[in-house]
Design a protein around this motif. Sequence first.
Motif, PDB file in Angstrom:
ATOM      1  N   ALA A  69       0.780  -1.232  -0.053  1.00  0.00           N
ATOM      2  CA  ALA A  69       0.039   0.007   0.012  1.00  0.00           C
ATOM      3  C   ALA A  69       0.961   1.134   0.135  1.00  0.00           C
ATOM      4  O   ALA A  69       0.713   2.030  -0.672  1.00  0.00           O
ATOM      5  N   PHE A  70       1.897   1.216   0.743  1.00  0.00           N
ATOM      6  CA  PHE A  70       2.753   2.359   0.735  1.00  0.00           C
ATOM      7  C   PHE A  70       3.665   2.632  -0.428  1.00  0.00           C
ATOM      8  O   PHE A  70       3.660   3.828  -0.897  1.00  0.00           O
ATOM      9  N   GLU A  71       4.082   1.729  -1.310  1.00  0.00           N
ATOM     10  CA  GLU A  71       4.593   1.763  -2.447  1.00  0.00           C
ATOM     11  C   GLU A  71       3.668   2.422  -3.604  1.00  0.00           C
ATOM     12  O   GLU A  71       3.796   3.320  -4.235  1.00  0.00           O
ATOM     13  N   VAL A  85       8.390  10.538  -1.088  1.00  0.00           N
ATOM     14  CA  VAL A  85       7.925   9.964   0.351  1.00  0.00           C
ATOM     15  C   VAL A  85       8.815   8.884   0.814  1.00  0.00           C
ATOM     16  O   VAL A  85       8.568   8.250   1.781  1.00  0.00           O
ATOM     17  N   THR A  86       9.958   8.603   0.014  1.00  0.00           N
ATOM     18  CA  THR A  86      10.512   7.422   0.262  1.00  0.00           C
ATOM     19  C   THR A  86      12.098   7.881   0.485  1.00  0.00           C
ATOM     20  O   THR A  86      12.382   9.136   0.418  1.00  0.00           O
ATOM     21  N   GLY A  87      13.072   6.999   0.983  1.00  0.00           N
ATOM     22  CA  GLY A  87      14.640   7.461   1.011  1.00  0.00           C
ATOM     23  C   GLY A  87      14.729   7.263   2.660  1.00  0.00           C
ATOM     24  O   GLY A  87      13.807   7.185   3.410  1.00  0.00           O
ATOM     25  N   GLU A  88      15.949   6.981   3.090  1.00  0.00           N
ATOM     26  CA  GLU A  88      16.342   6.806   4.408  1.00  0.00           C
ATOM     27  C   GLU A  88      15.814   7.621   5.304  1.00  0.00           C
ATOM     28  O   GLU A  88      15.326   7.233   6.282  1.00  0.00           O
ATOM     29  N   GLU A  89      15.797   9.132   4.936  1.00  0.00           N
ATOM     30  CA  GLU A  89      15.307   9.939   6.190  1.00  0.00           C
ATOM     31  C   GLU A  89      13.632   9.914   6.288  1.00  0.00           C
ATOM     32  O   GLU A  89      13.104  10.529   7.030  1.00  0.00           O
ATOM     33  N   PHE A  90      13.293   9.201   5.379  1.00  0.00           N
ATOM     34  CA  PHE A  90      11.771   9.034   5.607  1.00  0.00           C
ATOM     35  C   PHE A  90      11.173   7.669   5.954  1.00  0.00           C
ATOM     36  O   PHE A  90      10.121   7.383   5.775  1.00  0.00           O
ATOM     37  N   CYS A  91      12.041   7.046   6.657  1.00  0.00           N
ATOM     38  CA  CYS A  91      11.412   5.875   7.261  1.00  0.00           C
ATOM     39  C   CYS A  91      10.690   5.855   8.359  1.00  0.00           C
ATOM     40  O   CYS A  91      11.079   5.713   9.603  1.00  0.00           O
ATOM     41  N   TYR A  92       9.580   6.478   8.350  1.00  0.00           N
ATOM     42  CA  TYR A  92       8.610   6.615   9.578  1.00  0.00           C
ATOM     43  C   TYR A  92       7.593   5.468   9.486  1.00  0.00           C
ATOM     44  O   TYR A  92       6.702   5.437  10.488  1.00  0.00           O
ATOM     45  N   VAL A 107       0.963  -1.860  12.352  1.00  0.00           N
ATOM     46  CA  VAL A 107       1.770  -0.822  11.353  1.00  0.00           C
ATOM     47  C   VAL A 107       1.327   0.424  11.862  1.00  0.00           C
ATOM     48  O   VAL A 107       0.151   0.781  12.009  1.00  0.00           O
ATOM     49  N   ARG A 108       2.394   1.257  12.295  1.00  0.00           N
ATOM     50  CA  ARG A 108       2.172   2.550  12.515  1.00  0.00           C
ATOM     51  C   ARG A 108       2.781   3.667  11.526  1.00  0.00           C
ATOM     52  O   ARG A 108       3.965   3.319  11.202  1.00  0.00           O
TER      53      ARG A 108
END
Length: 192
Positions: A69-71, A85-92, A107-108
Amino acid sequence: MNHIARLAGMSNFLDWRNRMMHAVWRQEESLSEEVLAWMSKTYDEFGEISEDEFLELWTMRTFSMARSAFEVIQESVLDETGKSVTGEEFCYVNYLRDPEFGPVGVVRFKSVEVSTPDWAEVLGVMAEGVQEFVMDYYAMVWPVCGRHAFGLHVDYLHETAVWKCNGGLAGGHVIRAIDPSIPTPQPRLSHG
Ligand SMILES: [Zn+2]
């Protein structure tokens, strides 16, 4: 299979299903057709698996759906805004499994969470998380209705997660399915 054996098989399945719903802290009424169908398929495939095994399958399926879903949603954001919305700094996105909080994994993402392997629900919840992220991180409203310039919100129509706009006269209108590979569901015009 004769009639009696078929009835016995059905009652075994329902017993098993009740035990599994109890194990995941769910009621039948709260589960979608999709989840119930998956439970039935799981029973056909693996038979009477234990509570522990079922909790594992349930959690794995929820986590895997959340990743998909995120993809799907981050791709929509990229297509429509050019923002990432991706990339290392966006690992939320957090995948948590803690028996203190419940029997299944959660999943949060930002202020939302989901713990049921239901594609519409997972998609809707992840869409809300991404929307919140885009707002916080880029100070940008996404997605927006092309006709009314309102920010859209997540809604559900016939078990499909959709983007809806509150603008217009008829109490709002559905823009599209959140998953672009699913056709936009049409509201039923008549209720008989
Ligand atoms: Zn609109």
